[in-house]
Scaffold this active site. Sequence first.
Site: not given
Length: 159
Positions: A72, A75
Amino acid sequence: MDKKRITIAIVIAVSIILLGIYYYKTTTTTTTTTTISKPVLETLNTSSLPIANNMSLDKNNMNMVLFYAPWCGHCNTLMPHWNKLEQQYNHQKINGKNINIVKINCDEHSKIATHYDIQGYPTIKLLSVNNTGTPMLYDYDDAREYSKIEQFINMMSNK
């Protein structure tokens, strides 16, 4: 010809002013205050509550938990802030509360992610256990940056 030049000059001036206003509004940061989220669950059943390493359900513990996926992009952007938070606060005591900064890779721990109803990444939750031993789960819904998360931890440690 002079009227035409004046009209063009006015159009250019107005355009520059409008661009300046647009730039100012899109680049100026506003000060926001962190508000305490209402608990997602009032009382948690600790016998079935999955916990990861570094989490504690002992009295007076606060577990600031990052649910993430390594693929991600958001993230990965958050990770330096989270690592700084971990260095500063993990295993520290604030206002009588033990702070645990936890990362859970949801690709590796999908059962934990499912139990906490993780719908997207990154998701930050606070699992706090008060002095009577009652665990409370809070959603963190402010900016994903060090200063805001730090502010949230300090605010919640007074609760």
